[in-house]
Design an enzyme around this catalytic site. Sequence first.
Site, PDB file in Angstrom:
ATOM      1  N   TYR A 142      -4.764  13.087  -6.363  1.00 43.80           N
ATOM      2  CA  TYR A 142      -4.396  11.667  -6.372  1.00 43.80           C
ATOM      3  C   TYR A 142      -2.919  11.463  -6.707  1.00 43.80           C
ATOM      4  O   TYR A 142      -2.393  10.368  -6.560  1.00 43.80           O
ATOM      5  CB  TYR A 142      -5.257  10.883  -7.372  1.00 43.80           C
ATOM      6  CG  TYR A 142      -6.726  10.807  -6.994  1.00 43.80           C
ATOM      7  CD1 TYR A 142      -7.125  10.945  -5.670  1.00 43.80           C
ATOM      8  CD2 TYR A 142      -7.703  10.583  -7.944  1.00 43.80           C
ATOM      9  CE1 TYR A 142      -8.461  10.875  -5.314  1.00 43.80           C
ATOM     10  CE2 TYR A 142      -9.046  10.514  -7.599  1.00 43.80           C
ATOM     11  CZ  TYR A 142      -9.408  10.664  -6.280  1.00 43.80           C
ATOM     12  OH  TYR A 142     -10.734  10.596  -5.922  1.00 43.80           O
ATOM     13  N   ASP A 249     -14.150  12.579 -10.071  1.00 43.81           N
ATOM     14  CA  ASP A 249     -14.386  11.204  -9.625  1.00 43.81           C
ATOM     15  C   ASP A 249     -15.771  11.109  -8.985  1.00 43.81           C
ATOM     16  O   ASP A 249     -16.585  10.232  -9.316  1.00 43.81           O
ATOM     17  CB  ASP A 249     -13.293  10.860  -8.597  1.00 43.81           C
ATOM     18  CG  ASP A 249     -13.160   9.373  -8.373  1.00 43.81           C
ATOM     19  OD1 ASP A 249     -13.893   8.617  -9.019  1.00 43.81           O
ATOM     20  OD2 ASP A 249     -12.320   8.978  -7.542  1.00 43.81           O
TER      21      ASP A 249
END
Length: 365
Positions: A142, A249
């Site tokens: 990310y 996640d």
Amino acid sequence: MTKPSLLILPGDGIGPEVMVQVRKIISWFGNYKGLDFDISEDLVGGAAYDAHGIPLHDETMAKAQEVDAVLLGAVGGPKYDTLDFSLKPERGLLRLRKEMDLFANLRPAQCFDALADFSSLKKNVVSGLDIMIVRESTSGVYFGEPRGIFEEGNERFGINTQRYTESEIDRVARNAFELARRRNNKVCSMEKANVMESGVLWREIVQKVHDEDYPDVELSHMYADAGAMQLCRWPKQFDVIVTDNLFGDLLSDAAAMLTGSLGMLPSATLGHVMANGRPKAMYEPVHGSAPDIAGQGKANPIACILSFAMALRYSFDCGAEADLLEGAVQKVLASGMRTADLMGPEGGIPISTSDMGDAIIAALG
Ligand code: NAD
């Protein structure tokens, strides 16, 4: 002796409603258990935007850096949807996480027996489940560079880069091993070392940290895809799972939903250990500001209350008090009391946010 300090940021929507219940519980611990906190309260998200034109004031940020722990409600709401990206309520939350360098996101997946029927899995698979996923939260794919959408020839291509340094893996692994020592002393590290070099390094560093400093903790390694399968097959085989930002996640959302409603899920995000021996820390429910039920007394305060229980355990060394609070939640649910989000198909009369807070206080003793 200085009192432990707590900054409370109720935020928007149901955030302030559930936080009122936590304040009642903090008062109970003050009155009956002699737990005295130095508490300050401030604005974040849309509430901060309304007051200051920005989602987090510099003074609030400075306070967050000084306190022993931050407890946040939720941010956001349709009123702010058209704001510039930099002014959106969520930016306040991201700034807190980034500037406090909160690199380890702790997401427990705990199944309260009374709610075992809420899971999509069989009751015997989830009943009594208590696992903790530690997700690296400030690096990985990310954040890695290069990233973006580029053109080559007459075609566009998108790039994201998975990048981990040894020290980033080292610090989150230590966090997981420390946690395991306070729990059932087992860590499973998940990556894709079979196809990703970052995974090879991840496995090597986790093993090294283990062998050098935590040989007493049982360590296993698993490919993240197999881990996802095992989480659905027999989740009770795990105690602490440590994994990177992307896999974390996915795995933490999947694991959390093994246990039922969004209104039940707490979280913690921890950073470096400060001079006083406590980690930088922010505690918050996983849910958002739930604008569809805000202001109606329908919100389930348990996720926020359990987030405070995590603060008691991980920031304030009050494990017995955290057990007491989690036990009170367990008792209330076992007695059949439910907020609207926990009503099963058989129906019944839901209790309000405030009544749920009062019931938990009554169950505390
Ligand atoms: P949400 O979590 O707010 O709500 C999803 C659904 O779950 C809604 O139907 C809501 O009523 C229900 N729900 C959530 N928490 C509940 C609780 N405690 N008790 C009972 N029911 C509950 O997610 P969303 O609707 O996608 O987002 C709403 C706003 O919240 C958006 O602005 C979003 O950006 C923001 N958000 C903030 C955070 C955060 O502050 N950490 C997290 C997620 C979303």
